[in-house]
Design a protein around this motif. Sequence first.
Motif, short mmCIF file in Angstrom:
data_model
loop_
_atom_site.label_atom_id
_atom_site.label_comp_id
_atom_site.label_asym_id
_atom_site.label_seq_id
_atom_site.Cartn_x
_atom_site.Cartn_y
_atom_site.Cartn_z
N ASN A 49 -1.36 -4.64 6.22
CA ASN A 49 0.10 -4.87 5.40
C ASN A 49 0.93 -5.43 4.60
O ASN A 49 1.99 -5.33 4.21
CB ASN A 49 1.17 -3.58 5.87
CG ASN A 49 1.91 -2.44 4.71
OD1 ASN A 49 1.21 -2.14 4.21
ND2 ASN A 49 3.23 -2.07 4.94
N ASP A 91 -4.72 -1.87 6.00
CA ASP A 91 -4.00 -1.87 5.03
C ASP A 91 -3.33 -2.63 4.04
O ASP A 91 -2.26 -2.70 3.60
CB ASP A 91 -3.00 -1.24 6.03
CG ASP A 91 -2.72 0.29 6.57
OD1 ASP A 91 -3.83 0.93 5.79
OD2 ASP A 91 -2.50 0.22 7.72
N LYS A 151 1.10 -0.96 0.23
CA LYS A 151 -0.10 -0.13 -0.38
C LYS A 151 1.21 1.22 -0.15
O LYS A 151 0.14 2.03 -0.30
CB LYS A 151 -0.84 0.22 1.46
CG LYS A 151 -1.83 0.83 0.93
CD LYS A 151 -2.65 1.21 2.19
CE LYS A 151 -3.85 2.55 2.56
NZ LYS A 151 -4.68 2.44 4.07
#
Length: 502
Positions: free
Chosen positions: A282, A305, A51
């Motif tokens: 993430n 995320d 991201k």
Amino acid sequence: MRKGLSLLLTLLMTSTAPGLRAESISHADVAGLTRTVSEIRGQLRDPASRKDDVRALLSGRLAEVRQDGAEPPLALDRLATAGKLHTVPIDFMLAQLRLQTARHFNVEIEKALANRAAPALFIRGGSMTLDQLLAEAANSHPGALQQKGEKVVSHWPIVIWSDSALVIAPGQSLELSTEDGAFILNSGLLTVDGGELAASDGTNPALNAFRPFVATAMTGAVQARRAHFKNLGFGDSGATSGLSVLGAALFPSKIASYLTDSSFENMSGISLENTHRVVVSNNHFSGGTGPAIALKGVTGAQIRDNVITGTTEAQAIDVQNTSSSIDVTGNILIGNRGSGIFVANDARDIAITGNLLSGNGRGGVSVVRSACVTIADNIVLSNSQVGIKLRASHALTLSRNDLVANAGAGVSIIDQDENARVVVDGNVFSGNKSGIHGGAASEVALTANDFGGQSPILLDGEFAPYVPHLLRAAAGPDSDSRALTIHANTPSADPVDCKTGS
């Protein structure tokens, strides 16, 4: 008539209350959003991307997806004692797999084992690194593991017992042999710290569908950061799905599982079941059948995320079977076969906030037979079917979402119980097939939504007769705060208690 009402509404609703996110989206805005999402998708084609690699593009309306407040890094757990390598008969290992994973065990796995007479490697009594595992196996069990360039190839299944750990360190790679039917059963701690865990190329001669997998069960935990997982898993969610964490009520894990800053390439998916305190953050999931992340009976998970692109059969994120206290925040979900986010079967206390959902084959968000769900600050753009679909669910709040150019309705509310409540507040509708569709709905409260770019159909289905009421509410002196309530419940209808479920 509907076209005329839409034009009138555009004139009446040129602005919204100060401080609300609702703000009309023009055709130029839609085109700009579409171009930006296309650029985001292009930059995410590399499975190693994250991201952070597209953070600069997350501006304007996409700023809600950025989520700049970074969480502190999670620390890896370690075992102080040194483990020992043993072997166990393969039948014992298969019996343990059946016992620990219950109905999730695929009985066809036995067919994939190339040599039923060979045992499984058995780590117990403490921690062992991949280098130590290779050295021990070379001395006592030649042929079980093989050094192949920079990779260690396992031809035998590996069992990590409840008192032990296997550590794959930075730069190390463990490859599980597809042809030999290798996989990992983990009841202890599996740590992948900057390393790689993958399935080998090739096909299993006895079970063509087989691909190696990692099943973490009972007291086990898996912790990974900056890791790479590739080609693992076959079948639906469960023990063989690629990477699974399957808890048990009588044997809860004392160590939390988490997967951060890692890439998952061509994986069937991650399956989390009957466990708690899980963090998946993430990561980049690319390809694979999906669901990329599946939760069943999970309590207290953070799914944040992540980037999920290109699932071929199912949704990106799947939350089901009494899962509760789940936070799905700041994820980018683009071009998946099913819904971007699917919530169903008595899930409760779910927060879906600040996500980007675009180009998903069965819509953006679907909530079915669940309660106490908040869907806020999401960009739901150009999905097939409905932007946000609510079915047979209650105590739902939709706030400040951008619902743009979806092939179906921006929001669909159907098959509700007679006392169900839905709040639709401060959302922007633009260019969807229709704004809000209703069918067998109960109470729906509309407040300060912007329909300026939604043409020609504002309200559809059984909600269509309420268009004049919507126009009058928008044109009133207190249009920023007046709610249009459709199918109001009786005053005696009790609200849902989201904490107790009653």
